[in-house]
Design a protein around this motif. Structure first.
Motif, PDB file in Angstrom:
ATOM      1  N   PHE A   1       8.064  -6.240   9.778  1.00  0.00           N
ATOM      2  CA  PHE A   1       8.462  -5.112   8.868  1.00  0.00           C
ATOM      3  C   PHE A   1       7.334  -4.280   8.699  1.00  0.00           C
ATOM      4  O   PHE A   1       6.880  -3.994   7.612  1.00  0.00           O
ATOM      5  N   VAL A   2       6.693  -3.729   9.871  1.00  0.00           N
ATOM      6  CA  VAL A   2       5.783  -2.689   9.755  1.00  0.00           C
ATOM      7  C   VAL A   2       6.505  -1.494   9.314  1.00  0.00           C
ATOM      8  O   VAL A   2       7.504  -0.933   9.429  1.00  0.00           O
ATOM      9  N   GLY A   3       5.606  -0.659   8.676  1.00  0.00           N
ATOM     10  CA  GLY A   3       6.063   1.000   8.447  1.00  0.00           C
ATOM     11  C   GLY A   3       6.463   0.988   6.794  1.00  0.00           C
ATOM     12  O   GLY A   3       6.629   0.106   6.008  1.00  0.00           O
ATOM     13  N   GLY A   4       7.325   1.898   6.832  1.00  0.00           N
ATOM     14  CA  GLY A   4       7.980   2.247   5.391  1.00  0.00           C
ATOM     15  C   GLY A   4       9.204   1.442   5.135  1.00  0.00           C
ATOM     16  O   GLY A   4       9.812   0.769   5.876  1.00  0.00           O
ATOM     17  N   LYS A   5       9.640   1.089   3.748  1.00  0.00           N
ATOM     18  CA  LYS A   5      10.502   0.105   3.189  1.00  0.00           C
ATOM     19  C   LYS A   5      10.516  -0.866   3.688  1.00  0.00           C
ATOM     20  O   LYS A   5      11.673  -1.463   4.165  1.00  0.00           O
ATOM     21  N   PRO A   6       9.599  -1.807   3.691  1.00  0.00           N
ATOM     22  CA  PRO A   6       9.472  -3.261   4.407  1.00  0.00           C
ATOM     23  C   PRO A   6      10.688  -4.254   3.489  1.00  0.00           C
ATOM     24  O   PRO A   6      11.178  -4.722   4.125  1.00  0.00           O
ATOM     25  N   TYR A   7      10.549  -3.920   2.182  1.00  0.00           N
ATOM     26  CA  TYR A   7      11.626  -4.687   1.270  1.00  0.00           C
ATOM     27  C   TYR A   7      13.176  -4.297   1.739  1.00  0.00           C
ATOM     28  O   TYR A   7      13.627  -5.425   1.772  1.00  0.00           O
ATOM     29  N   ALA A   8      13.499  -3.278   1.842  1.00  0.00           N
ATOM     30  CA  ALA A   8      14.665  -2.890   2.501  1.00  0.00           C
ATOM     31  C   ALA A   8      14.945  -3.485   3.782  1.00  0.00           C
ATOM     32  O   ALA A   8      15.927  -4.111   4.038  1.00  0.00           O
ATOM     33  N   GLN A   9      14.037  -3.417   4.771  1.00  0.00           N
ATOM     34  CA  GLN A   9      13.977  -3.962   5.915  1.00  0.00           C
ATOM     35  C   GLN A   9      14.439  -5.694   5.951  1.00  0.00           C
ATOM     36  O   GLN A   9      14.901  -6.354   6.610  1.00  0.00           O
ATOM     37  N   ALA A  10      13.335  -6.122   5.056  1.00  0.00           N
ATOM     38  CA  ALA A  10      13.545  -7.472   4.694  1.00  0.00           C
ATOM     39  C   ALA A  10      14.834  -8.033   4.264  1.00  0.00           C
ATOM     40  O   ALA A  10      15.706  -9.108   4.545  1.00  0.00           O
ATOM     41  N   TYR A  11      15.591  -7.169   3.293  1.00  0.00           N
ATOM     42  CA  TYR A  11      16.869  -7.515   2.816  1.00  0.00           C
ATOM     43  C   TYR A  11      17.869  -7.455   3.734  1.00  0.00           C
ATOM     44  O   TYR A  11      18.605  -8.155   3.729  1.00  0.00           O
ATOM     45  N   ASN A  12      17.916  -6.421   4.547  1.00  0.00           N
ATOM     46  CA  ASN A  12      18.575  -6.195   5.624  1.00  0.00           C
ATOM     47  C   ASN A  12      18.870  -7.360   6.773  1.00  0.00           C
ATOM     48  O   ASN A  12      19.954  -7.699   7.341  1.00  0.00           O
ATOM     49  N   ARG A  13      17.609  -8.057   6.805  1.00  0.00           N
ATOM     50  CA  ARG A  13      17.405  -9.264   7.656  1.00  0.00           C
ATOM     51  C   ARG A  13      17.621 -10.566   7.241  1.00  0.00           C
ATOM     52  O   ARG A  13      17.968 -11.481   7.489  1.00  0.00           O
ATOM     53  N   GLY A  14      17.861 -10.630   5.799  1.00  0.00           N
ATOM     54  CA  GLY A  14      18.345 -11.384   4.823  1.00  0.00           C
ATOM     55  C   GLY A  14      17.220 -12.693   5.053  1.00  0.00           C
ATOM     56  O   GLY A  14      17.391 -13.821   5.011  1.00  0.00           O
ATOM     57  N   VAL A  15      15.933 -12.133   4.939  1.00  0.00           N
ATOM     58  CA  VAL A  15      14.858 -13.304   4.935  1.00  0.00           C
ATOM     59  C   VAL A  15      14.852 -14.263   3.717  1.00  0.00           C
ATOM     60  O   VAL A  15      15.426 -13.685   2.599  1.00  0.00           O
ATOM     61  N   LYS A  16      14.236 -15.448   3.781  1.00  0.00           N
ATOM     62  CA  LYS A  16      14.255 -16.003   2.747  1.00  0.00           C
ATOM     63  C   LYS A  16      12.651 -16.198   2.205  1.00  0.00           C
ATOM     64  O   LYS A  16      12.310 -17.159   1.172  1.00  0.00           O
ATOM     65  N   ILE A  17      11.632 -15.767   2.665  1.00  0.00           N
ATOM     66  CA  ILE A  17      10.348 -15.656   2.388  1.00  0.00           C
ATOM     67  C   ILE A  17       9.998 -14.125   2.528  1.00  0.00           C
ATOM     68  O   ILE A  17      10.199 -13.418   3.673  1.00  0.00           O
ATOM     69  N   ILE A  18       9.375 -13.449   1.487  1.00  0.00           N
ATOM     70  CA  ILE A  18       8.807 -12.252   1.625  1.00  0.00           C
ATOM     71  C   ILE A  18       7.257 -12.320   1.148  1.00  0.00           C
ATOM     72  O   ILE A  18       6.774 -13.492   0.765  1.00  0.00           O
ATOM     73  N   GLY A  19       6.652 -11.549   1.745  1.00  0.00           N
ATOM     74  CA  GLY A  19       5.043 -11.604   1.540  1.00  0.00           C
ATOM     75  C   GLY A  19       4.320 -10.283   1.747  1.00  0.00           C
ATOM     76  O   GLY A  19       4.804  -9.161   1.508  1.00  0.00           O
ATOM     77  N   ALA A  20       2.810 -10.260   1.572  1.00  0.00           N
ATOM     78  CA  ALA A  20       2.248  -9.364   1.331  1.00  0.00           C
ATOM     79  C   ALA A  20       0.918  -9.439   2.167  1.00  0.00           C
ATOM     80  O   ALA A  20       0.651 -10.695   2.455  1.00  0.00           O
ATOM     81  N   THR A  21       0.392  -8.384   2.863  1.00  0.00           N
ATOM     82  CA  THR A  21      -0.716  -8.560   3.627  1.00  0.00           C
ATOM     83  C   THR A  21      -1.745  -7.506   3.399  1.00  0.00           C
ATOM     84  O   THR A  21      -1.643  -6.380   3.494  1.00  0.00           O
ATOM     85  N   ALA A  22      -3.195  -8.118   3.390  1.00  0.00           N
ATOM     86  CA  ALA A  22      -4.229  -7.096   3.189  1.00  0.00           C
ATOM     87  C   ALA A  22      -4.793  -7.102   4.550  1.00  0.00           C
ATOM     88  O   ALA A  22      -5.262  -8.022   4.726  1.00  0.00           O
ATOM     89  N   HIS A  23      -5.261  -5.972   4.966  1.00  0.00           N
ATOM     90  CA  HIS A  23      -5.774  -5.696   6.379  1.00  0.00           C
ATOM     91  C   HIS A  23      -6.834  -4.464   6.228  1.00  0.00           C
ATOM     92  O   HIS A  23      -6.638  -3.584   5.453  1.00  0.00           O
ATOM     93  N   TYR A  24      -7.652  -4.574   7.382  1.00  0.00           N
ATOM     94  CA  TYR A  24      -8.583  -3.562   7.444  1.00  0.00           C
ATOM     95  C   TYR A  24      -7.608  -2.251   8.153  1.00  0.00           C
ATOM     96  O   TYR A  24      -6.744  -2.450   8.920  1.00  0.00           O
ATOM     97  N   VAL A  25      -7.815  -1.019   7.890  1.00  0.00           N
ATOM     98  CA  VAL A  25      -7.057   0.082   8.629  1.00  0.00           C
ATOM     99  C   VAL A  25      -7.629   0.419   9.630  1.00  0.00           C
ATOM    100  O   VAL A  25      -9.138   0.829   9.916  1.00  0.00           O
ATOM    101  N   THR A  26      -6.806   0.750  10.568  1.00  0.00           N
ATOM    102  CA  THR A  26      -7.089   1.219  12.173  1.00  0.00           C
ATOM    103  C   THR A  26      -6.102   1.946  12.494  1.00  0.00           C
ATOM    104  O   THR A  26      -5.161   2.647  11.423  1.00  0.00           O
ATOM    105  N   GLU A  27      -6.190   3.074  13.694  1.00  0.00           N
ATOM    106  CA  GLU A  27      -5.402   4.005  13.991  1.00  0.00           C
ATOM    107  C   GLU A  27      -3.924   3.532  14.181  1.00  0.00           C
ATOM    108  O   GLU A  27      -3.050   4.261  14.037  1.00  0.00           O
ATOM    109  N   GLU A  28      -3.833   2.329  14.597  1.00  0.00           N
ATOM    110  CA  GLU A  28      -2.420   1.841  14.892  1.00  0.00           C
ATOM    111  C   GLU A  28      -1.832   1.340  13.302  1.00  0.00           C
ATOM    112  O   GLU A  28      -2.513   0.758  12.503  1.00  0.00           O
ATOM    113  N   LEU A  29      -0.727   2.051  12.994  1.00  0.00           N
ATOM    114  CA  LEU A  29       0.173   1.777  11.704  1.00  0.00           C
ATOM    115  C   LEU A  29      -0.102   0.202  11.287  1.00  0.00           C
ATOM    116  O   LEU A  29       1.008  -0.481  12.139  1.00  0.00           O
ATOM    117  N   ASP A  30      -0.465  -0.310  10.043  1.00  0.00           N
ATOM    118  CA  ASP A  30      -0.380  -1.472   9.808  1.00  0.00           C
ATOM    119  C   ASP A  30      -0.678  -2.675  10.853  1.00  0.00           C
ATOM    120  O   ASP A  30      -0.218  -3.609  10.769  1.00  0.00           O
TER     121      ASP A  30
END
Length: 299
Positions: free
Chosen positions: A214-243
Motif C-alpha cells: 500500500f504505497v502512496g496515498g490513502k493506504p488505509y482505504a487500500q487496506a480496507y478494500n483488500r480486507g487485510v487482517k493486519i495493518i501497520g506503519a513504517t518509518a523510513h528514510y526518504v529517497t526519490e522513490e515514493l515510500d
C-alpha cells in the motif's frame, strides 16, 4: 517561563561531556574490532558499549557502533579524528564520530494531522528524545499556538500546486545549515529532490502502512478494500522513490472484517506515533547505519 520551555532546558548529563559514539561500515575482514579497540585504548579512551554485525564474513559488509569515554573529549576530538583516518584508510571504512554533547537539531514537518507531532513533542519534553527541536514547519496554521507553547518556532508555509516550488525554496532556506534531521510527521506532501539530496539519510518519514504494501496515498482505504487482517506503519528514510527508502522501523496490529476505514485510521494512529518516535530516537542515538537500500539498527 512556560513549563514546556523549562523542560526543554534540562542540563546535559555530566558523563555526556566526555562521551562519543563512532559508527563504522566497511568490507568485512579480520582485525577490524581489534584495530578499533586498540586505537581507542592507545588514545586513553574507555569503551562503554560495542556492537558489531557482519552481512557475510566472506566478502560481505561489516558494521560497528562503539560508544566510548575520553577525558577532555572536546580538546582531543580533532586529533582523534585525524589519527583514526589511517586505520579507516587501511580497512576502507566509512566512519563518523558523534560527541554526545553535540545535540542533534531537528525540524519537524507536519500538515493537519497532529498525533505524530504531539508524540514527538511529548517525548522531547519528557527527555526521551535527547535532541533540540529547532523548528516546526507546516503547510497549515492549525498547530501554531500549541507548538509555540513549547518555546519552539513555528513556520507556516502554505503549499498549493502553483506555489509548491516557492514553498520548497523557503523550506530549504529555513533548514539549510540549521538542522541535522528532518522528520515528516504525517507531512502530506511529496518532498522534492532539492531537499532530499542535502539531507540524504537524514529525512525520516512515517508511512501509514506496512511497506512495501500500500504505497502512496490513502493506504488505509487500500487496506480496507483488500480486507487485510493486519495493518501497520513504517518509518523510513526518504529517497526519490515514493515510500521506497531504507526502512528503519515497523509495527503492526490485528484488525477484523468489522473495522471500517475510519476505525483502521484510529488504530493506525497509535502505531504511527510509536513507530516514528522509535525511529527518531534511534537516529539521534546514532544507532542506524545505511547500506544500499537497507538499514542496520543497533538497539
Amino acid at each position: 517561563m512556560d513549563t514546556h520551555v523549562k523542560a526543554a532546558l534540562k542540563p546535559a548529563k555530566p558523563y555526556e561531556q566526555n562521551r562519543a559514539r563512532m559508527l563504522i561500515s566497511c568490507p568485512d575482514g579480520p582485525g577490524i574490532v581489534a584495530a578499533v579497540s586498540h586505537f581507542l585504548y592507545q588514545h586513553g579512551a574507555n569503551i562503554v558499549q560495542s556492537d558489531q554485525y557482519t552481512m557475510d564474513p566472506e566478502g560481505g559488509m561489516f558494521f560497528m557502533r562503539v560508544e566510548f569515554d575520553l577525558p577532555q573529549l572536546e580538546l582531543h576530538l580533532a586529533g582523534l579524528e585525524q589519527d583514526f583516518a589511517e586505520i579507516a584508510d587501511k580497512f576502507e571504512m566509512k566512519w563518523q564520530i558523534y560527541p554526545l554533547s553535540h545535540k542533534k537539531k531537528l525540524a519537524i514537518f507536519v500538515s493537519k494531522e497532529d498525533h505524530c507531532l504531539v508524540e514527538l513533542l511529548w517525548q522531547w519534553q519528557a527527555g526521551d528524545l535527547d535532541a533540540e527541536i529547532t523548528m516546526v514547519v507546516s503547510n497549515h496554521p492549525d498547530m501554531k499556538e500549541y507548538v509555540e507553547s513549547f518555546g519552539i518556532t513555528y513556520h507556516y508555509i502554505p503549499v498549493t500546486p502553483e506555489t509548491k516550488a516557492e514553498a520548497e525554496k523557503q523550506q530549504l532556506e529555513l533548514v539549510n545549515g540549521q538542522v541535522d534531521l528532518i522528520i515528516l510527521a504525517r507531512y502530506m506532501q511529496i518532498v522534492s529532490p532539492a531537499l532530499i539530496e542535502p539531507y540524504r539519510n537524514r529525512i525520516i518519514n512515517i508511512h501509514h502502512s506496512f511497506l512495501p504494501a500500500f504505497v502512496g496515498g490513502k493506504p488505509y482505504a487500500q487496506a480496507y478494500n483488500r480486507g487485510v487482517k493486519i495493518i501497520g506503519a513504517t518509518a523510513h528514510y526518504v529517497t526519490e522513490e515514493l515510500d521506497g527508502g531504507p526502512i528503519i522501523e515497523q509495527d503492526v496490529q490485528r484488525v477484523s472484517h468489522g473495522d471500517d476505514v475510519n476505525e483502521l485510521k484510529r488504530i493506525g494512529r497509535t502505531i504511527e506515533r510509536v513507530v516514528l518516535a522509535r525511529a527518531v530516537k534511534w537516529h539521534i542515538e546514532d544507532r542506524i547505519l545505511v547500506h544500499q537500500n537497507k538499514t542496520v539498527v543497533f538497539n
